[in-house]
Design a protein around this motif. Structure first.
Motif, PDB file in Angstrom:
ATOM      1  N   ALA A 187       1.772  48.400  42.804  1.00 51.15           N
ATOM      2  CA  ALA A 187       2.075  48.397  41.378  1.00 51.15           C
ATOM      3  C   ALA A 187       1.116  49.229  40.533  1.00 51.15           C
ATOM      4  CB  ALA A 187       2.107  46.959  40.850  1.00 51.15           C
ATOM      5  N   ASP A 188      -0.132  49.393  40.967  1.00 47.81           N
ATOM      6  CA  ASP A 188      -1.076  50.135  40.136  1.00 47.81           C
ATOM      7  C   ASP A 188      -2.132  50.813  41.002  1.00 47.81           C
ATOM      8  OD1 ASP A 188      -2.602  47.972  40.930  1.00 47.81           O
ATOM      9  OD2 ASP A 188      -2.782  47.116  38.937  1.00 47.81           O
ATOM     10  N   GLY A 189      -3.028  51.533  40.361  1.00 48.48           N
ATOM     11  CA  GLY A 189      -4.072  52.243  41.089  1.00 48.48           C
ATOM     12  C   GLY A 189      -3.604  53.633  41.498  1.00 48.48           C
ATOM     13  N   PHE A 190      -4.490  54.381  42.137  1.00 49.68           N
ATOM     14  CA  PHE A 190      -4.163  55.772  42.460  1.00 49.68           C
ATOM     15  C   PHE A 190      -3.175  55.902  43.612  1.00 49.68           C
ATOM     16  CE2 PHE A 190      -7.942  54.818  44.901  1.00 49.68           C
ATOM     17  CZ  PHE A 190      -7.716  55.418  46.129  1.00 49.68           C
ATOM     18  N   ARG A 191      -2.915  54.852  44.369  1.00 50.50           N
ATOM     19  CA  ARG A 191      -1.902  54.881  45.436  1.00 50.50           C
ATOM     20  C   ARG A 191      -0.596  54.231  44.992  1.00 50.50           C
ATOM     21  NH1 ARG A 191      -6.385  53.143  48.871  1.00 50.50           N
ATOM     22  NH2 ARG A 191      -7.177  54.989  49.894  1.00 50.50           N
TER      23      ARG A 191
END
Length: 72
Positions: free
Chosen positions: A23-27
């Motif tokens: 849902a989030d973060g750089f991946r």
């Protein structure tokens, strides 16, 4: 004894072949689990085919059914 609000994390037992959404973060985005070891996982992007290996650090948030995977 004083009560405290505590956030509890539980490692999710990822298995090969699972389709996941970060849902989030750089991946962030849709991925397929290619390999799930004790400390590392290998993920494949279903659109580009890019594979990455990273530390196993994903925790369960929710399980849901969705029609489109990968998301448009």
């Amino acid at each position: 004894m004083t009560e405290h609000e505590v956030i509890v994390f539980k490692e999710y037992p990822l298995r090969e072949g699972q389709k996941i959404h970060i849902a989030d973060g750089f991946r962030h985005g849709d991925w397929q689990v290619v390999k799930a070891g004790a400390k590392k996982i290998r993920l494949r992007c279903p659109v580009s085919g890019l594979e990455i290996e990273c530390d196993k650090s994903y925790y369960f948030v929710e399980e849901r059914r969705q029609g489109n995977w990968p998301a448009e």
